[in-house]
Design a protein around this motif. Sequence first.
Motif, mmCIF file in Angstrom:
data_model
loop_
_atom_site.group_PDB
_atom_site.id
_atom_site.type_symbol
_atom_site.label_atom_id
_atom_site.label_comp_id
_atom_site.label_asym_id
_atom_site.label_seq_id
_atom_site.Cartn_x
_atom_site.Cartn_y
_atom_site.Cartn_z
ATOM 1 N N TYR A 43 -12.085 79.631 -22.829
ATOM 2 C CA TYR A 43 -10.692 80.026 -22.988
ATOM 3 C C TYR A 43 -10.675 81.373 -23.685
ATOM 4 O O TYR A 43 -11.317 81.549 -24.716
ATOM 5 N N ILE A 44 -9.946 82.326 -23.119
ATOM 6 C CA ILE A 44 -9.850 83.662 -23.701
ATOM 7 C C ILE A 44 -8.461 83.788 -24.333
ATOM 8 O O ILE A 44 -7.462 83.961 -23.625
ATOM 9 N N PRO A 45 -8.373 83.689 -25.679
ATOM 10 C CA PRO A 45 -7.072 83.685 -26.348
ATOM 11 C C PRO A 45 -6.241 84.945 -26.131
ATOM 12 O O PRO A 45 -5.022 84.856 -25.972
ATOM 13 N N SER A 46 -6.863 86.119 -26.104
ATOM 14 C CA SER A 46 -6.093 87.360 -25.990
ATOM 15 C C SER A 46 -5.374 87.463 -24.647
ATOM 16 O O SER A 46 -4.313 88.071 -24.548
ATOM 17 N N LYS A 47 -5.937 86.837 -23.605
ATOM 18 C CA LYS A 47 -5.318 86.885 -22.275
ATOM 19 C C LYS A 47 -4.651 85.558 -21.897
ATOM 20 O O LYS A 47 -3.978 85.486 -20.872
ATOM 21 N N LYS A 48 -4.903 84.514 -22.704
ATOM 22 C CA LYS A 48 -4.429 83.157 -22.403
ATOM 23 C C LYS A 48 -4.919 82.714 -21.020
ATOM 24 O O LYS A 48 -4.168 82.187 -20.201
ATOM 25 N N VAL A 49 -6.211 82.938 -20.777
ATOM 26 C CA VAL A 49 -6.835 82.639 -19.494
ATOM 27 C C VAL A 49 -7.938 81.615 -19.696
ATOM 28 O O VAL A 49 -8.690 81.686 -20.675
ATOM 29 N N ILE A 50 -8.040 80.672 -18.763
ATOM 30 C CA ILE A 50 -9.160 79.735 -18.742
ATOM 31 C C ILE A 50 -10.061 80.124 -17.580
ATOM 32 O O ILE A 50 -9.595 80.269 -16.445
ATOM 33 N N GLU A 51 -11.349 80.302 -17.882
ATOM 34 C CA GLU A 51 -12.342 80.591 -16.853
ATOM 35 C C GLU A 51 -13.254 79.378 -16.741
ATOM 36 O O GLU A 51 -13.674 78.815 -17.747
ATOM 37 N N LEU A 52 -13.583 78.988 -15.509
ATOM 38 C CA LEU A 52 -14.428 77.823 -15.271
ATOM 39 C C LEU A 52 -15.655 78.214 -14.462
ATOM 40 O O LEU A 52 -15.603 79.112 -13.620
ATOM 41 N N ASN A 53 -16.747 77.523 -14.721
ATOM 42 C CA ASN A 53 -17.998 77.761 -14.016
ATOM 43 C C ASN A 53 -17.986 76.966 -12.710
ATOM 44 O O ASN A 53 -17.975 75.736 -12.738
ATOM 45 N N PRO A 54 -17.992 77.633 -11.542
ATOM 46 C CA PRO A 54 -17.912 76.912 -10.265
ATOM 47 C C PRO A 54 -19.140 76.064 -9.957
ATOM 48 O O PRO A 54 -19.068 75.139 -9.160
ATOM 49 N N LYS A 55 -20.260 76.349 -10.614
ATOM 50 C CA LYS A 55 -21.478 75.572 -10.351
ATOM 51 C C LYS A 55 -21.308 74.115 -10.760
ATOM 52 O O LYS A 55 -21.966 73.233 -10.231
ATOM 53 N N TYR A 56 -20.421 73.855 -11.740
ATOM 54 C CA TYR A 56 -20.198 72.482 -12.185
ATOM 55 C C TYR A 56 -19.517 71.647 -11.108
ATOM 56 O O TYR A 56 -19.700 70.439 -11.044
ATOM 57 N N ILE A 57 -18.729 72.259 -10.246
ATOM 58 C CA ILE A 57 -18.096 71.512 -9.152
ATOM 59 C C ILE A 57 -19.135 71.142 -8.110
ATOM 60 O O ILE A 57 -19.126 70.037 -7.579
ATOM 61 N N VAL A 58 -20.056 72.044 -7.838
ATOM 62 C CA VAL A 58 -21.064 71.813 -6.806
ATOM 63 C C VAL A 58 -22.146 70.841 -7.280
ATOM 64 O O VAL A 58 -22.511 69.915 -6.551
ATOM 65 N N GLU A 59 -22.633 71.025 -8.511
ATOM 66 C CA GLU A 59 -23.806 70.283 -8.973
ATOM 67 C C GLU A 59 -23.512 69.008 -9.753
ATOM 68 O O GLU A 59 -24.378 68.157 -9.879
ATOM 69 N N MET A 60 -22.319 68.882 -10.313
ATOM 70 C CA MET A 60 -22.025 67.737 -11.170
ATOM 71 C C MET A 60 -20.917 66.879 -10.548
ATOM 72 O O MET A 60 -20.309 67.251 -9.558
ATOM 73 N N GLU A 61 -20.651 65.746 -11.190
ATOM 74 C CA GLU A 61 -19.617 64.849 -10.701
ATOM 75 C C GLU A 61 -18.232 65.337 -11.126
ATOM 76 O O GLU A 61 -18.086 66.159 -12.024
ATOM 77 N N LYS A 62 -17.222 64.770 -10.484
ATOM 78 C CA LYS A 62 -15.836 65.183 -10.729
ATOM 79 C C LYS A 62 -15.434 64.974 -12.186
ATOM 80 O O LYS A 62 -14.734 65.793 -12.763
ATOM 81 N N GLU A 63 -15.893 63.883 -12.809
ATOM 82 C CA GLU A 63 -15.530 63.575 -14.190
ATOM 83 C C GLU A 63 -15.993 64.659 -15.157
ATOM 84 O O GLU A 63 -15.320 64.946 -16.146
ATOM 85 N N GLU A 64 -17.146 65.247 -14.903
ATOM 86 C CA GLU A 64 -17.669 66.311 -15.768
ATOM 87 C C GLU A 64 -16.755 67.535 -15.721
ATOM 88 O O GLU A 64 -16.438 68.127 -16.750
ATOM 89 N N MET A 65 -16.305 67.911 -14.524
ATOM 90 C CA MET A 65 -15.425 69.070 -14.382
ATOM 91 C C MET A 65 -14.072 68.795 -15.036
ATOM 92 O O MET A 65 -13.512 69.672 -15.704
ATOM 93 N N ILE A 66 -13.566 67.585 -14.882
ATOM 94 C CA ILE A 66 -12.294 67.223 -15.513
ATOM 95 C C ILE A 66 -12.432 67.281 -17.035
ATOM 96 O O ILE A 66 -11.537 67.761 -17.734
ATOM 97 N N GLY A 67 -13.566 66.826 -17.556
ATOM 98 C CA GLY A 67 -13.822 66.910 -18.998
ATOM 99 C C GLY A 67 -13.834 68.339 -19.492
ATOM 100 O O GLY A 67 -13.286 68.647 -20.561
#
Length: 155
Positions: A43-67
């Motif tokens: 989370y980048i407070p100055s921009k109020k932006v959340i960035e996510l790593n797309p590799k977690y969607i490909v390599e891990m289960e859905k619950e991990e990404m939701i967490g």
Amino acid sequence: MELLENEKKLFELVNELSITYFHKPFMHEVYFNNRLRTTGGRYIPSKKVIELNPKYIVEMEKEEMIGIIKHELCHYHLHIEGKGYKHGDRDFRQLLKETGSPRFCQPLPSAKKAYKHVYECTACKLLYKRVKRVNTQRYRCGRCGGKLIKKQQPV
């Protein structure tokens, strides 16, 4: 989990989780950042932006990404409310518990490094597994101060 191809679907998922767990809408940007390596998101407070790593969607289960998304939403909502949003803050730890969000994400299976070098202490027989080489002339055993020798790894 199917790959969330576009930012609109990702925003919808984040907003749905925000309303479900935090009872507040997500009002800013969220997107994938391919350059993230050691973390699931940020989370980048100055921009109020959340960035996510797309590799977690490909390599891990859905619950991990939701967490991961819930964890980043904890940062987001606390920051918006002017409360302690950093990892060490009491407000942050409390909100993690209330929403069932993980404190840390699991490491990616592709990111796990195999060690290449094994050293053994001649005195206490403690094994040191390392990715990088260790100068045995300069370094000693951390437990007893004994001399380190390089061991041959089984192939």
